[in-house]
Design a protein around this motif. Structure first.
Motif, PDB file in Angstrom:
ATOM      1  N   ILE A   1      -8.573   6.600   1.232  1.00 33.50           N
ATOM      2  CA  ILE A   1      -8.334   7.324  -0.305  1.00 33.50           C
ATOM      3  C   ILE A   1      -7.647   8.714   0.156  1.00 33.50           C
ATOM      4  CG2 ILE A   1      -9.973   8.286  -1.472  1.00 33.50           C
ATOM      5  CD1 ILE A   1     -12.070   5.572  -1.453  1.00 33.50           C
ATOM      6  N   THR A   2      -8.404   9.362   1.305  1.00 33.24           N
ATOM      7  CA  THR A   2      -8.018  10.582   1.764  1.00 33.24           C
ATOM      8  C   THR A   2      -6.252  10.604   2.313  1.00 33.24           C
ATOM      9  OG1 THR A   2      -8.843  10.399   3.740  1.00 33.24           O
ATOM     10  CG2 THR A   2     -10.536  11.218   1.737  1.00 33.24           C
ATOM     11  N   GLU A   3      -5.988   9.913   2.285  1.00 31.63           N
ATOM     12  CA  GLU A   3      -4.481   9.877   3.054  1.00 31.63           C
ATOM     13  C   GLU A   3      -3.526   9.520   2.412  1.00 31.63           C
ATOM     14  OE1 GLU A   3      -4.275   7.756   6.398  1.00 31.63           O
ATOM     15  OE2 GLU A   3      -5.334   9.619   7.861  1.00 31.63           O
ATOM     16  N   GLU A   4      -4.055   8.865   0.701  1.00 31.65           N
ATOM     17  CA  GLU A   4      -3.546   8.692  -0.124  1.00 31.65           C
ATOM     18  C   GLU A   4      -2.707   9.867  -0.548  1.00 31.65           C
ATOM     19  OE1 GLU A   4      -1.143   7.982  -3.407  1.00 31.65           O
ATOM     20  OE2 GLU A   4      -2.176   6.053  -2.196  1.00 31.65           O
ATOM     21  N   LYS A   5      -0.832   9.337  -0.521  1.00 34.99           N
ATOM     22  CA  LYS A   5      -0.081  10.537  -1.476  1.00 34.99           C
ATOM     23  C   LYS A   5      -0.389  11.636  -2.019  1.00 34.99           C
ATOM     24  CE  LYS A   5       3.942   8.000   1.061  1.00 34.99           C
ATOM     25  NZ  LYS A   5       5.272   7.268   0.840  1.00 34.99           N
ATOM     26  N   GLY A   6      -1.047  11.096  -3.233  1.00 32.16           N
ATOM     27  CA  GLY A   6      -1.230  11.722  -4.723  1.00 32.16           C
ATOM     28  C   GLY A   6      -2.365  12.790  -4.025  1.00 32.16           C
TER      29      GLY A   6
ATOM     30  N   LEU B   1       0.847  -1.699  -0.181  1.00 29.91           N
ATOM     31  CA  LEU B   1      -0.267   0.433   0.457  1.00 29.91           C
ATOM     32  C   LEU B   1       0.894   0.961  -0.363  1.00 29.91           C
ATOM     33  CD1 LEU B   1      -2.969  -1.330   2.070  1.00 29.91           C
ATOM     34  CD2 LEU B   1      -2.764  -0.478  -0.322  1.00 29.91           C
ATOM     35  N   GLN B   2       1.985   1.250   0.158  1.00 24.30           N
ATOM     36  CA  GLN B   2       3.008   2.638   0.327  1.00 24.30           C
ATOM     37  C   GLN B   2       3.596   2.603  -1.218  1.00 24.30           C
ATOM     38  OE1 GLN B   2       6.576   1.339   2.676  1.00 24.30           O
ATOM     39  NE2 GLN B   2       4.779   1.164   4.327  1.00 24.30           N
ATOM     40  N   ILE B   3       3.154   1.664  -2.348  1.00 19.98           N
ATOM     41  CA  ILE B   3       3.369   1.570  -3.387  1.00 19.98           C
ATOM     42  C   ILE B   3       2.161   3.322  -3.806  1.00 19.98           C
ATOM     43  CG2 ILE B   3       3.113   1.331  -5.951  1.00 19.98           C
ATOM     44  CD1 ILE B   3       4.168  -1.663  -4.444  1.00 19.98           C
ATOM     45  N   PRO B   4       2.366   4.146  -4.922  1.00 20.75           N
ATOM     46  CA  PRO B   4       1.991   5.473  -5.229  1.00 20.75           C
ATOM     47  C   PRO B   4       0.255   4.913  -5.968  1.00 20.75           C
ATOM     48  CG  PRO B   4       3.793   5.611  -5.729  1.00 20.75           C
ATOM     49  CD  PRO B   4       4.052   4.174  -5.150  1.00 20.75           C
ATOM     50  N   TRP B   5      -0.772   4.956  -5.506  1.00 21.79           N
ATOM     51  CA  TRP B   5      -1.698   5.271  -5.532  1.00 21.79           C
ATOM     52  C   TRP B   5      -2.773   3.716  -5.435  1.00 21.79           C
ATOM     53  CZ3 TRP B   5      -4.254   9.199  -6.361  1.00 21.79           C
ATOM     54  CH2 TRP B   5      -4.023  10.123  -7.416  1.00 21.79           C
TER      55      TRP B   5
ATOM     56  N   HIS C   1      -3.351  13.224  -0.545  1.00 19.89           N
ATOM     57  CA  HIS C   1      -3.322  14.042   1.487  1.00 19.89           C
ATOM     58  C   HIS C   1      -3.526  15.400   0.982  1.00 19.89           C
ATOM     59  CE1 HIS C   1      -3.425  13.500   5.104  1.00 19.89           C
ATOM     60  NE2 HIS C   1      -1.758  14.249   5.340  1.00 19.89           N
ATOM     61  N   THR C   2      -2.655  16.093   0.144  1.00 18.45           N
ATOM     62  CA  THR C   2      -2.388  17.401   0.240  1.00 18.45           C
ATOM     63  C   THR C   2      -3.334  18.464   0.305  1.00 18.45           C
ATOM     64  OG1 THR C   2      -0.456  16.953  -0.416  1.00 18.45           O
ATOM     65  CG2 THR C   2      -0.813  19.317  -0.775  1.00 18.45           C
ATOM     66  N   PHE C   3      -4.049  17.807  -1.083  1.00 13.89           N
ATOM     67  CA  PHE C   3      -5.441  18.381  -1.352  1.00 13.89           C
ATOM     68  C   PHE C   3      -6.882  18.264  -0.223  1.00 13.89           C
ATOM     69  CE2 PHE C   3      -9.978  17.268  -3.286  1.00 13.89           C
ATOM     70  CZ  PHE C   3     -10.666  18.827  -3.921  1.00 13.89           C
ATOM     71  N   PHE C   4      -6.706  17.253   0.275  1.00 16.08           N
ATOM     72  CA  PHE C   4      -7.747  16.916   1.311  1.00 16.08           C
ATOM     73  C   PHE C   4      -7.694  17.631   2.136  1.00 16.08           C
ATOM     74  CE2 PHE C   4      -9.489  13.431  -1.331  1.00 16.08           C
ATOM     75  CZ  PHE C   4     -10.326  13.754  -1.182  1.00 16.08           C
ATOM     76  N   GLU C   5      -6.061  17.912   2.857  1.00 17.01           N
ATOM     77  CA  GLU C   5      -5.168  18.374   4.057  1.00 17.01           C
ATOM     78  C   GLU C   5      -5.913  19.729   3.966  1.00 17.01           C
ATOM     79  OE1 GLU C   5      -1.319  17.662   6.204  1.00 17.01           O
ATOM     80  OE2 GLU C   5      -1.277  18.425   4.601  1.00 17.01           O
ATOM     81  N   HIS C   6      -5.780  20.465   3.149  1.00 17.91           N
ATOM     82  CA  HIS C   6      -6.584  21.701   3.021  1.00 17.91           C
ATOM     83  C   HIS C   6      -7.915  22.340   2.789  1.00 17.91           C
ATOM     84  CE1 HIS C   6      -2.167  21.661   2.197  1.00 17.91           C
ATOM     85  NE2 HIS C   6      -2.326  23.256   2.464  1.00 17.91           N
TER      86      HIS C   6
END
Length: 230
Positions: free
Chosen positions: A181-186, A68-72, A188-193
Protein backbone atom coordinates in the motif's frame (compact mmCIF):
# COMPACT_ATOMS: atom_id res chain seq x y z
CA UNK A 1 18.42 -5.51 -6.26
CA UNK A 2 21.52 -7.58 -7.09
CA UNK A 3 21.07 -11.33 -7.31
CA UNK A 4 22.24 -13.10 -4.15
CA UNK A 5 23.07 -9.88 -2.33
CA UNK A 6 22.06 -9.73 1.35
CA UNK A 7 18.97 -7.71 0.40
CA UNK A 8 18.03 -10.32 -2.22
CA UNK A 9 18.53 -13.23 0.20
CA UNK A 10 16.36 -11.55 2.86
CA UNK A 11 13.64 -10.90 0.27
CA UNK A 12 13.95 -14.52 -0.97
CA UNK A 13 13.53 -15.84 2.59
CA UNK A 14 10.41 -13.65 2.87
CA UNK A 15 8.93 -15.08 -0.35
CA UNK A 16 9.67 -18.68 0.66
CA UNK A 17 8.23 -18.20 4.17
CA UNK A 18 5.05 -16.62 2.81
CA UNK A 19 4.49 -19.42 0.30
CA UNK A 20 5.20 -22.17 2.84
CA UNK A 21 2.82 -20.56 5.29
CA UNK A 22 -0.09 -20.42 2.85
CA UNK A 23 0.44 -23.70 1.05
CA UNK A 24 -0.43 -26.24 3.74
CA UNK A 25 -3.93 -26.89 2.36
CA UNK A 26 -2.49 -27.25 -1.15
CA UNK A 27 -0.07 -29.90 0.08
CA UNK A 28 -2.90 -31.87 1.69
CA UNK A 29 -4.83 -31.78 -1.59
CA UNK A 30 -1.78 -33.00 -3.51
CA UNK A 31 -1.38 -35.94 -1.14
CA UNK A 32 -5.06 -36.84 -1.36
CA UNK A 33 -5.11 -36.63 -5.16
CA UNK A 34 -2.51 -39.40 -5.40
CA UNK A 35 -3.79 -41.59 -2.56
CA UNK A 36 -5.40 -44.25 -4.81
CA UNK A 37 -2.19 -45.00 -6.71
CA UNK A 38 0.42 -47.58 -5.75
CA UNK A 39 3.61 -46.35 -4.04
CA UNK A 40 5.67 -46.11 -7.23
CA UNK A 41 3.02 -44.21 -9.17
CA UNK A 42 2.32 -41.95 -6.19
CA UNK A 43 5.92 -40.74 -6.30
CA UNK A 44 5.72 -40.13 -10.08
CA UNK A 45 2.37 -38.34 -9.74
CA UNK A 46 3.69 -36.06 -7.01
CA UNK A 47 6.87 -35.25 -8.96
CA UNK A 48 5.01 -34.52 -12.24
CA UNK A 49 2.15 -32.76 -10.46
CA UNK A 50 4.55 -30.60 -8.46
CA UNK A 51 6.50 -29.67 -11.59
CA UNK A 52 3.26 -28.65 -13.33
CA UNK A 53 2.10 -26.75 -10.23
CA UNK A 54 5.40 -24.84 -10.05
CA UNK A 55 5.17 -23.83 -13.72
CA UNK A 56 1.53 -22.71 -13.42
CA UNK A 57 2.27 -20.86 -10.16
CA UNK A 58 5.27 -19.03 -11.70
CA UNK A 59 3.25 -17.97 -14.76
CA UNK A 60 0.32 -16.81 -12.60
CA UNK A 61 2.56 -14.90 -10.19
CA UNK A 62 4.51 -13.20 -13.00
CA UNK A 63 1.17 -12.14 -14.54
CA UNK A 64 0.04 -10.74 -11.18
CA UNK A 65 3.38 -8.91 -10.78
CA UNK A 66 2.80 -7.31 -14.20
CA UNK A 67 -0.81 -6.44 -13.35
CA UNK A 68 0.31 -4.79 -10.10
CA UNK A 69 2.13 -2.19 -12.20
CA UNK A 70 -1.27 -0.79 -13.23
CA UNK A 71 -2.06 2.34 -11.17
CA UNK A 72 -3.74 1.65 -7.80
CA UNK A 73 -3.73 -2.15 -8.25
CA UNK A 74 -0.73 -2.35 -5.92
CA UNK A 75 -2.81 -0.71 -3.19
CA UNK A 76 -5.78 -2.99 -3.97
CA UNK A 77 -3.45 -6.01 -3.86
CA UNK A 78 -2.18 -4.83 -0.48
CA UNK A 79 -5.72 -4.55 0.87
CA UNK A 80 -6.50 -8.04 -0.46
CA UNK A 81 -3.34 -9.38 1.16
CA UNK A 82 -4.49 -7.91 4.48
CA UNK A 83 -7.69 -9.96 4.14
CA UNK A 84 -5.60 -13.05 3.34
CA UNK A 85 -3.49 -12.49 6.48
CA UNK A 86 -6.64 -12.47 8.63
CA UNK A 87 -8.05 -15.47 6.71
CA UNK A 88 -4.87 -17.42 7.54
CA UNK A 89 -5.76 -17.23 11.24
CA UNK A 90 -9.52 -17.67 10.96
CA UNK A 91 -10.12 -20.04 8.04
CA UNK A 92 -10.20 -23.81 8.51
CA UNK A 93 -10.86 -25.47 5.16
CA UNK A 94 -12.01 -29.05 4.92
CA UNK A 95 -10.45 -30.78 1.93
CA UNK A 96 -11.72 -34.29 2.56
CA UNK A 97 -13.90 -34.20 -0.55
CA UNK A 98 -10.99 -33.97 -3.00
CA UNK A 99 -11.37 -36.60 -5.70
CA UNK A 100 -8.40 -38.94 -5.91
CA UNK A 101 -7.07 -39.78 -9.37
CA UNK A 102 -7.34 -43.42 -10.40
CA UNK A 103 -4.60 -43.21 -13.04
CA UNK A 104 -1.16 -41.57 -13.03
CA UNK A 105 -2.15 -38.76 -15.42
CA UNK A 106 -5.51 -38.36 -13.70
CA UNK A 107 -3.72 -37.78 -10.38
CA UNK A 108 -1.21 -35.40 -12.04
CA UNK A 109 -4.00 -33.29 -13.55
CA UNK A 110 -5.88 -33.28 -10.24
CA UNK A 111 -2.75 -32.02 -8.46
CA UNK A 112 -2.13 -29.27 -11.03
CA UNK A 113 -5.76 -28.12 -11.18
CA UNK A 114 -6.25 -28.27 -7.40
CA UNK A 115 -3.08 -26.28 -6.76
CA UNK A 116 -4.09 -23.70 -9.36
CA UNK A 117 -7.59 -23.37 -7.92
CA UNK A 118 -6.40 -23.05 -4.33
CA UNK A 119 -3.27 -21.01 -5.04
CA UNK A 120 -4.75 -17.52 -5.64
CA UNK A 121 -3.91 -16.31 -2.14
CA UNK A 122 -0.37 -17.66 -2.50
CA UNK A 123 0.07 -15.94 -5.86
CA UNK A 124 -1.04 -12.55 -4.53
CA UNK A 125 1.03 -12.89 -1.36
CA UNK A 126 4.19 -13.98 -3.20
CA UNK A 127 3.78 -11.21 -5.79
CA UNK A 128 3.54 -8.68 -2.97
CA UNK A 129 6.46 -10.15 -1.03
CA UNK A 130 8.63 -10.13 -4.18
CA UNK A 131 7.78 -6.45 -4.78
CA UNK A 132 7.78 -6.86 -8.55
CA UNK A 133 11.12 -8.71 -8.76
CA UNK A 134 10.42 -11.57 -11.20
CA UNK A 135 13.69 -13.56 -10.68
CA UNK A 136 12.85 -13.49 -6.96
CA UNK A 137 9.39 -14.93 -7.73
CA UNK A 138 10.80 -17.74 -9.86
CA UNK A 139 13.60 -18.76 -7.48
CA UNK A 140 11.34 -18.51 -4.43
CA UNK A 141 8.61 -20.71 -5.93
CA UNK A 142 11.06 -23.26 -7.34
CA UNK A 143 12.41 -23.67 -3.79
CA UNK A 144 9.19 -23.44 -1.78
CA UNK A 145 6.65 -25.50 -3.75
CA UNK A 146 8.67 -28.76 -3.68
CA UNK A 147 9.35 -28.18 0.04
CA UNK A 148 5.61 -27.83 0.60
CA UNK A 149 4.84 -31.07 -1.24
CA UNK A 150 7.55 -33.22 0.33
CA UNK A 151 7.52 -31.67 3.78
CA UNK A 152 3.82 -30.88 4.11
CA UNK A 153 3.08 -33.38 6.88
CA UNK A 154 5.99 -32.21 9.02
CA UNK A 155 5.23 -28.53 8.38
CA UNK A 156 1.55 -28.95 9.31
CA UNK A 157 2.50 -30.83 12.50
CA UNK A 158 4.94 -28.05 13.45
CA UNK A 159 2.24 -25.38 12.96
CA UNK A 160 -0.30 -27.45 14.95
CA UNK A 161 2.17 -27.81 17.80
CA UNK A 162 3.47 -24.24 17.77
CA UNK A 163 0.41 -22.07 17.14
CA UNK A 164 2.44 -18.87 17.47
CA UNK A 165 4.06 -19.57 14.09
CA UNK A 166 0.72 -18.82 12.40
CA UNK A 167 0.47 -15.50 14.23
CA UNK A 168 4.00 -14.55 13.19
CA UNK A 169 3.14 -15.56 9.63
CA UNK A 170 0.00 -13.42 9.61
CA UNK A 171 2.00 -10.48 10.95
CA UNK A 172 4.57 -10.97 8.13
CA UNK A 173 1.75 -11.01 5.56
CA UNK A 174 0.26 -7.85 7.10
CA UNK A 175 3.68 -6.19 6.88
CA UNK A 176 3.93 -7.11 3.20
CA UNK A 177 0.37 -5.84 2.63
CA UNK A 178 1.09 -2.49 4.28
CA UNK A 179 4.34 -2.24 2.32
CA UNK A 180 2.43 -2.78 -0.93
CA UNK A 181 0.00 0.00 0.00
CA UNK A 182 2.76 2.47 0.94
CA UNK A 183 4.68 1.70 -2.27
CA UNK A 184 1.68 2.34 -4.51
CA UNK A 185 2.85 5.00 -7.00
CA UNK A 186 -0.04 7.28 -6.12
CA UNK A 187 0.86 7.14 -2.42
CA UNK A 188 4.61 6.50 -2.44
CA UNK A 189 5.64 10.17 -2.50
CA UNK A 190 3.39 10.90 0.48
CA UNK A 191 4.75 8.04 2.58
CA UNK A 192 8.32 8.67 1.41
CA UNK A 193 8.19 12.10 3.07
CA UNK A 194 6.54 10.67 6.19
CA UNK A 195 8.59 7.65 7.34
CA UNK A 196 6.92 7.76 10.78
CA UNK A 197 3.48 7.50 9.16
CA UNK A 198 4.67 4.67 6.93
CA UNK A 199 5.93 2.61 9.87
CA UNK A 200 2.88 3.51 11.94
CA UNK A 201 0.65 2.08 9.20
CA UNK A 202 2.74 -1.09 8.96
CA UNK A 203 2.76 -1.67 12.72
CA UNK A 204 -0.96 -0.88 12.99
CA UNK A 205 -1.80 -3.38 10.23
CA UNK A 206 0.32 -6.08 11.87
CA UNK A 207 -1.23 -5.54 15.31
CA UNK A 208 -4.81 -5.34 13.99
CA UNK A 209 -4.47 -8.53 11.95
CA UNK A 210 -3.06 -10.49 14.89
CA UNK A 211 -5.66 -9.13 17.34
CA UNK A 212 -8.63 -9.71 14.99
CA UNK A 213 -7.33 -13.17 14.11
CA UNK A 214 -6.85 -14.05 17.79
CA UNK A 215 -10.36 -12.88 18.74
CA UNK A 216 -12.09 -14.72 15.88
CA UNK A 217 -9.95 -17.83 16.39
CA UNK A 218 -10.63 -17.89 20.15
CA UNK A 219 -14.37 -17.40 19.61
CA UNK A 220 -14.43 -20.22 17.05
CA UNK A 221 -12.57 -22.59 19.39
CA UNK A 222 -14.91 -21.76 22.30
CA UNK A 223 -17.94 -22.38 20.07
CA UNK A 224 -16.59 -25.77 18.98
CA UNK A 225 -15.85 -26.70 22.59
CA UNK A 226 -19.40 -25.77 23.63
CA UNK A 227 -20.82 -27.92 20.81
CA UNK A 228 -18.70 -30.87 21.91
CA UNK A 229 -19.76 -30.48 25.54
CA UNK A 230 -23.45 -30.18 24.58
Amino acid sequence: MDLFSLQFLIALANVIFVDLLLAGDNAIVIGMAARNLDAGQQKKAIILGTAGAVIIRIIATVLVVKLLQIPWLFAIGGALLLWISVKLLTDHNEDGNVKAGKTLMGAVWTIILADAAMGLDNVIAVAGAANGHIPLVIIGLVISVPIVVWGSTLFIKVIDRFQWIVYIGSAVLAYNAAKMITEEKGLHTFFEHSPALKWSLMITCMVLVVVIGYIVRSHSMQHKQQEQNA
